[in-house]
Design a protein around this motif. Sequence first.
Motif, PDB file in Angstrom:
ATOM      1  N   LEU A 149     -50.168  70.035 -17.975  1.00  0.00           N
ATOM      2  CA  LEU A 149     -48.806  69.807 -18.468  1.00  0.00           C
ATOM      3  C   LEU A 149     -48.736  68.423 -19.106  1.00  0.00           C
ATOM      4  O   LEU A 149     -49.474  67.515 -18.725  1.00  0.00           O
ATOM      5  N   ILE A 150     -47.839  68.275 -20.051  1.00  0.00           N
ATOM      6  CA  ILE A 150     -47.616  66.984 -20.708  1.00  0.00           C
ATOM      7  C   ILE A 150     -46.287  66.412 -20.211  1.00  0.00           C
ATOM      8  O   ILE A 150     -45.244  67.070 -20.287  1.00  0.00           O
ATOM      9  N   PHE A 151     -46.349  65.194 -19.693  1.00  0.00           N
ATOM     10  CA  PHE A 151     -45.163  64.501 -19.192  1.00  0.00           C
ATOM     11  C   PHE A 151     -44.866  63.310 -20.108  1.00  0.00           C
ATOM     12  O   PHE A 151     -45.745  62.474 -20.350  1.00  0.00           O
ATOM     13  N   ILE A 152     -43.636  63.264 -20.607  1.00  0.00           N
ATOM     14  CA  ILE A 152     -43.225  62.162 -21.482  1.00  0.00           C
ATOM     15  C   ILE A 152     -41.981  61.503 -20.888  1.00  0.00           C
ATOM     16  O   ILE A 152     -40.989  62.180 -20.588  1.00  0.00           O
ATOM     17  N   PHE A 153     -42.052  60.187 -20.712  1.00  0.00           N
ATOM     18  CA  PHE A 153     -40.935  59.422 -20.157  1.00  0.00           C
ATOM     19  C   PHE A 153     -40.523  58.331 -21.139  1.00  0.00           C
ATOM     20  O   PHE A 153     -41.386  57.614 -21.664  1.00  0.00           O
ATOM     21  N   CYS A 154     -39.230  58.229 -21.357  1.00  0.00           N
ATOM     22  CA  CYS A 154     -38.693  57.110 -22.129  1.00  0.00           C
ATOM     23  C   CYS A 154     -37.729  56.334 -21.234  1.00  0.00           C
ATOM     24  O   CYS A 154     -36.655  56.836 -20.884  1.00  0.00           O
TER      25      CYS A 154
ATOM     26  N   TYR B 279     -46.743  73.532 -28.156  1.00  0.00           N
ATOM     27  CA  TYR B 279     -46.261  73.021 -26.873  1.00  0.00           C
ATOM     28  C   TYR B 279     -44.776  73.336 -26.729  1.00  0.00           C
ATOM     29  O   TYR B 279     -43.993  73.142 -27.665  1.00  0.00           O
ATOM     30  N   LYS B 280     -44.430  73.819 -25.545  1.00  0.00           N
ATOM     31  CA  LYS B 280     -43.061  74.256 -25.279  1.00  0.00           C
ATOM     32  C   LYS B 280     -42.465  73.421 -24.144  1.00  0.00           C
ATOM     33  O   LYS B 280     -43.125  73.187 -23.122  1.00  0.00           O
ATOM     34  N   ILE B 281     -41.218  72.969 -24.330  1.00  0.00           N
ATOM     35  CA  ILE B 281     -40.542  72.217 -23.267  1.00  0.00           C
ATOM     36  C   ILE B 281     -40.174  73.174 -22.133  1.00  0.00           C
ATOM     37  O   ILE B 281     -39.535  74.211 -22.360  1.00  0.00           O
ATOM     38  N   ILE B 282     -40.597  72.843 -20.927  1.00  0.00           N
ATOM     39  CA  ILE B 282     -40.233  73.669 -19.770  1.00  0.00           C
ATOM     40  C   ILE B 282     -39.257  72.948 -18.841  1.00  0.00           C
ATOM     41  O   ILE B 282     -38.708  73.563 -17.929  1.00  0.00           O
TER      42      ILE B 282
ATOM     43  N   ASP C 249     -33.334  70.243 -27.787  1.00  0.00           N
ATOM     44  CA  ASP C 249     -33.350  71.693 -27.943  1.00  0.00           C
ATOM     45  C   ASP C 249     -34.610  72.241 -27.267  1.00  0.00           C
ATOM     46  O   ASP C 249     -35.725  72.099 -27.785  1.00  0.00           O
ATOM     47  N   ASP C 250     -34.429  72.867 -26.108  1.00  0.00           N
ATOM     48  CA  ASP C 250     -35.579  73.369 -25.354  1.00  0.00           C
ATOM     49  C   ASP C 250     -36.259  74.558 -26.026  1.00  0.00           C
ATOM     50  O   ASP C 250     -37.373  74.931 -25.669  1.00  0.00           O
ATOM     51  N   LYS C 251     -35.614  75.158 -27.012  1.00  0.00           N
ATOM     52  CA  LYS C 251     -36.177  76.349 -27.654  1.00  0.00           C
ATOM     53  C   LYS C 251     -37.213  75.999 -28.715  1.00  0.00           C
ATOM     54  O   LYS C 251     -37.949  76.867 -29.196  1.00  0.00           O
ATOM     55  N   THR C 252     -37.276  74.726 -29.075  1.00  0.00           N
ATOM     56  CA  THR C 252     -38.203  74.305 -30.129  1.00  0.00           C
ATOM     57  C   THR C 252     -39.642  74.283 -29.617  1.00  0.00           C
ATOM     58  O   THR C 252     -39.909  73.817 -28.510  1.00  0.00           O
ATOM     59  N   SER C 253     -40.561  74.793 -30.419  1.00  0.00           N
ATOM     60  CA  SER C 253     -41.991  74.668 -30.131  1.00  0.00           C
ATOM     61  C   SER C 253     -42.556  73.539 -30.977  1.00  0.00           C
ATOM     62  O   SER C 253     -42.152  73.335 -32.132  1.00  0.00           O
ATOM     63  N   TYR C 254     -43.509  72.816 -30.409  1.00  0.00           N
ATOM     64  CA  TYR C 254     -44.063  71.648 -31.079  1.00  0.00           C
ATOM     65  C   TYR C 254     -45.542  71.889 -31.364  1.00  0.00           C
ATOM     66  O   TYR C 254     -46.363  71.918 -30.441  1.00  0.00           O
TER      67      TYR C 254
ATOM     68  N   ARG D   7     -33.879  57.026 -21.818  1.00  0.00           N
ATOM     69  CA  ARG D   7     -33.753  57.366 -20.387  1.00  0.00           C
ATOM     70  C   ARG D   7     -33.864  58.873 -20.152  1.00  0.00           C
ATOM     71  O   ARG D   7     -33.016  59.501 -19.525  1.00  0.00           O
ATOM     72  N   THR D   8     -34.954  59.424 -20.655  1.00  0.00           N
ATOM     73  CA  THR D   8     -35.167  60.871 -20.560  1.00  0.00           C
ATOM     74  C   THR D   8     -36.608  61.173 -20.198  1.00  0.00           C
ATOM     75  O   THR D   8     -37.527  60.452 -20.605  1.00  0.00           O
ATOM     76  N   ALA D   9     -36.794  62.235 -19.435  1.00  0.00           N
ATOM     77  CA  ALA D   9     -38.128  62.754 -19.127  1.00  0.00           C
ATOM     78  C   ALA D   9     -38.248  64.165 -19.683  1.00  0.00           C
ATOM     79  O   ALA D   9     -37.313  64.974 -19.571  1.00  0.00           O
ATOM     80  N   ILE D  10     -39.394  64.455 -20.280  1.00  0.00           N
ATOM     81  CA  ILE D  10     -39.650  65.763 -20.883  1.00  0.00           C
ATOM     82  C   ILE D  10     -40.985  66.284 -20.365  1.00  0.00           C
ATOM     83  O   ILE D  10     -41.966  65.529 -20.304  1.00  0.00           O
ATOM     84  N   VAL D  11     -41.025  67.554 -19.986  1.00  0.00           N
ATOM     85  CA  VAL D  11     -42.268  68.186 -19.541  1.00  0.00           C
ATOM     86  C   VAL D  11     -42.574  69.339 -20.484  1.00  0.00           C
ATOM     87  O   VAL D  11     -41.716  70.204 -20.728  1.00  0.00           O
ATOM     88  N   LEU D  12     -43.794  69.348 -21.043  1.00  0.00           N
ATOM     89  CA  LEU D  12     -44.210  70.392 -21.979  1.00  0.00           C
ATOM     90  C   LEU D  12     -45.426  71.133 -21.451  1.00  0.00           C
ATOM     91  O   LEU D  12     -46.271  70.556 -20.753  1.00  0.00           O
ATOM     92  N   LYS D  13     -45.511  72.390 -21.845  1.00  0.00           N
ATOM     93  CA  LYS D  13     -46.632  73.245 -21.459  1.00  0.00           C
ATOM     94  C   LYS D  13     -47.269  73.817 -22.716  1.00  0.00           C
ATOM     95  O   LYS D  13     -46.565  74.233 -23.638  1.00  0.00           O
ATOM     96  N   PRO D  14     -48.598  73.829 -22.784  1.00  0.00           N
ATOM     97  CA  PRO D  14     -49.251  74.475 -23.924  1.00  0.00           C
ATOM     98  C   PRO D  14     -48.821  75.939 -24.008  1.00  0.00           C
ATOM     99  O   PRO D  14     -48.722  76.632 -22.996  1.00  0.00           O
ATOM    100  N   ASN D  15     -48.563  76.386 -25.219  1.00  0.00           N
ATOM    101  CA  ASN D  15     -48.023  77.729 -25.403  1.00  0.00           C
ATOM    102  C   ASN D  15     -48.710  78.391 -26.587  1.00  0.00           C
ATOM    103  O   ASN D  15     -49.026  77.734 -27.576  1.00  0.00           O
TER     104      ASN D  15
END
Length: 663
Positions: free
Chosen positions: A590-595, A615-618, A633-638, A653-661
């Motif tokens: 999983l990819i973890f991104i913190f700002c 990569y999809k936000i989960i 927008d959680d529906k966006t694929s990267y 001040r946000t954390a995002i977790v992405l999963k390869p898709n």
Amino acid sequence: MLHEEPWLTQYSEAIQHRQERFQAAIKAIKSNHGNLIEYASIHEYYGVHYLPKRKGWAYREWAPEASQLFFFGDFNNWNRESHPMKRTPRGDWEIFIPESEYKNLFTHGSRVKVHVISAKAALDRIPAYIRRVVQDPETHDMAGQLWFSEDFQWTDENYSPEPSLKQPLIYECHIGMAQEKEAVGTYQEFETAILPRIKAAGYNTIQLMAVMEHPYYGSFGYHVSNFFAPSSRFGTPEELKSLINKAHELGIAVVMDIVHSHAIKNVNEGLNEFDGSDDQYFHPGEKGNHVAWDSKVFNYGKTEVQQFLLSNIRYWLEEFHFDGFRFDGVTSILYFHHGLYMDFVSADLYFNEDVDQDAILYLQLANTLIHALKPNALSIAEDMSGMPGIARPIEEGGVGFDFRMAMGVPDYWIKTLKHKQDEEWDMFELWHQLTNRPDKERSIGYAESHDQALVGDQTLAFRLMDKEMYFSMSSLQQNLVVDRGIALHKLIRLITLTLGGEGYLNFIGNEFGHPDWVDFPREGNHWSYLHARRQWSLVDDPLLRYAHLNSWDQEIIKLANRFQILAAAPADQLFLDPDKKIIAYERANLIFIFCFHPTESFFGFPIPVKKGGYYKIILNSDDEKFSGFSRIDDKTSYPADENCTIKIYIPNRTAIVLKPNDP
């Protein structure tokens, strides 16, 4: 251990010596007792036991320096002289109570004591191995209580704590303060009201504090008087067994916060000067006093003390089906100076004359016993010194714990919040503090400790939001202080969970940002229970933002369970920008991104990834259901480009977790 940690080579002789002492001890135990499990069965000899062949009860006590013991209680109208005990050559005392003479007197629920006469004094004491102790509500006098109830019917024969051993997600709790009422909660109330909450929260382990009997409720359970007695203020032994049985039914392991680091110094309730001497269970003189804790220090080198403590471990595992232990105060156990006023800045401090070699041996024996009795049990060390090998197998040169508490992590968070403005947060320091741990020793990460919740200090939530927690937590209003506090509370907990260890711990109520400190009833607060409880009504109110924090905690625990994040290899850093205060890493695929930036958001920000694809936000902390602002927008694929880089919008001040898709 020496091969994998070459910096320890200069201490190879000391490490080898402790291994040789352990092997010699095991050899002696096998020679004299058959095996370690039998060595740890002394609780089946001492104390009160029914002897079927003799048709009566034997009471035995070890008190070598006493001149006479008398057994007394309800059964003899509290006559201190009518039932003298007989001494054996090794310093044991024994009396037999025939069933034919005392069938209706020596019964279930009867109270007992032992009158000990020594050269120093003649005192009424509580039997050292008693299984239940009750306290008079008026006089506060404590006495042993006979407990002859029928065997509890366990139904957990198919339960195994193996998932908890693989990835412990620990919910630390205190039975008495777990309810919302201003009173002492019970085992039964915990089973019916709190266990379902813990199950719903996704935690796979509970860590029970204050189980061993203690006369002063406000000690948080750390001034133990009676080591074999579950605290009667919470209910009966069967009710504790029912709680554990129910937890197992729900798939939850139960770890006990065991206090073998010290004992209460009271002579009326505890072990201190039991036979009139000051060195029966403890070191003599000042060496036996813990000046910081106002308590007594065990002499771990004495055979009788070893057997007392090891038998205590076996008793709780077998009688109550506990799934392991979190050993309190291991630093205090390891060193004669107890770690007081010490900064462990040199490796020499781990291998000098201040280290109690008998204590290390005891801990090695304790861990060996735990895993011999219950191979999948958890053994956790609370050590702030960083003793090398504390959580490595004994055969590798270690002390044998499965996990160590990452005590520097909550200290780091509280110091950061106390002493730094948001703009001053150092991302390099943050990464270092959460990842700096021994490669081969598993750690339990946690964002805040129960000590930080005690009166005089503040939880993370209260330090972030202060008095605004009382007036501005409605989801129908906005408040800048609360917005900041909730955002950082979510980030701190997720990054600690996923970066800070191979296990995770949360103290009861902190998952939803409980607003109050913990303050047990005492003279200074007029014996109030107002702050010795958990206000579940706050999190159950959908119009309060406590519910949003609770939902976030449930989601991150669910994430850890789904992807077995803590059982995966340590995180691999992908990106760190100290100015933009962005950290990105990969763990468990999983990819973890913190700002952590307080004001700046970043559009189309490039984050390197390890492989191509989409990569999809989960999960993202800015979701409205987590009290966020729905900027993502959680529906966006990267898609990852030819350089294995994704470009993503990262709000402040946000954390995002992405999963390869797949595309």
